[in-house]
Write an enzyme that holds these catalytic residues in place. Sequence first.
Site, short mmCIF file in Angstrom:
data_model
loop_
_atom_site.label_atom_id
_atom_site.label_comp_id
_atom_site.label_asym_id
_atom_site.label_seq_id
_atom_site.Cartn_x
_atom_site.Cartn_y
_atom_site.Cartn_z
N ASP A 67 10.63 7.10 3.40
CA ASP A 67 10.68 6.26 2.20
C ASP A 67 11.21 7.01 0.97
O ASP A 67 11.41 8.22 1.01
CB ASP A 67 9.27 5.68 1.89
N ASN A 136 -5.63 3.79 1.13
CA ASN A 136 -5.78 2.36 1.42
C ASN A 136 -5.25 1.99 2.81
O ASN A 136 -5.11 0.83 3.13
CB ASN A 136 -5.06 1.52 0.35
N HIS A 138 -2.24 2.73 4.00
CA HIS A 138 -0.79 2.51 4.15
C HIS A 138 -0.16 3.60 5.02
O HIS A 138 -0.67 4.72 5.08
CB HIS A 138 -0.08 2.35 2.79
N GLU A 143 2.25 -1.24 2.50
CA GLU A 143 0.96 -1.43 1.83
C GLU A 143 0.17 -2.57 2.49
O GLU A 143 0.77 -3.46 3.11
CB GLU A 143 1.22 -1.80 0.35
#
Length: 242
Positions: A67, A136, A138, A143
């Site tokens: 990314d 979280n 991801h 996400e």
Amino acid sequence: MKIIVTKDYEELSKKAAEVVKDILSKHANPKLGLATGSTPEGLYKELIKIYENGDYSFRKAETVNLDEYVGIDEKNEQSYHYYMFDKLFNHIDIMKENIYIPSADQENLEEATKEYDKMLDGVGRRDVQVLGIGNNGHIAFNEPADQLNARTSIVELTESTIAANSRFFKSKEEVPTKAISMGIKDILNAQTIILLASGEKKREAVKKLLEADKLDTHFPASMLHLHRDVILIVDKDAMGEE
Ligand code: PGA
């Protein structure tokens, strides 16, 4: 999922480097998937040591990154392009033309995602993919959401990710709100996935991952349960062990 628990971050980094090197050594033209963030930094230091000691050459290797932020110049220190050259590529003998990092510095971002997918299709299955996990859940910048992208997409970062990544920036306001990210289908397109998790902050995410018996798009790391060869290398702090 195979789990390797190490006593600390240093041991985690050494173990990860050993596993990566062993896999790459089996291939004449190895394909290595790479991640950014603070967790793999130790691994990259160890890979540099392995290269410097003459134990491995990256000349024939291809690397593919997960990314990149949208809205940050690739020459900016906060970009993942900068990170990869600074933490690894400038210190090993990888050929520049064999390095692939998604690029978001063009006007047409949709085109950028298509170009990256085309590249991924050309490279094919990576021999090994290094991966981190967000607090979280991801993976890359996929996400938690009602739907997950299969392929490279432009994604909105969640508040939790912006807060977590603000430690790399002067203020939270400077953290980009968008990124270009490889999708789940391509993350899983690696023979082996090495998932790294270190420190107390990752304990909850690791616990949730190991307990997950459902594929939950609101916990993207649960998709790793679809893959047959994931090695979780985790230190005691992240595992919650004394
Ligand atoms: P970190 O990031 O290595 O900086 O904790 C991991 C991630 O967000 O995937």
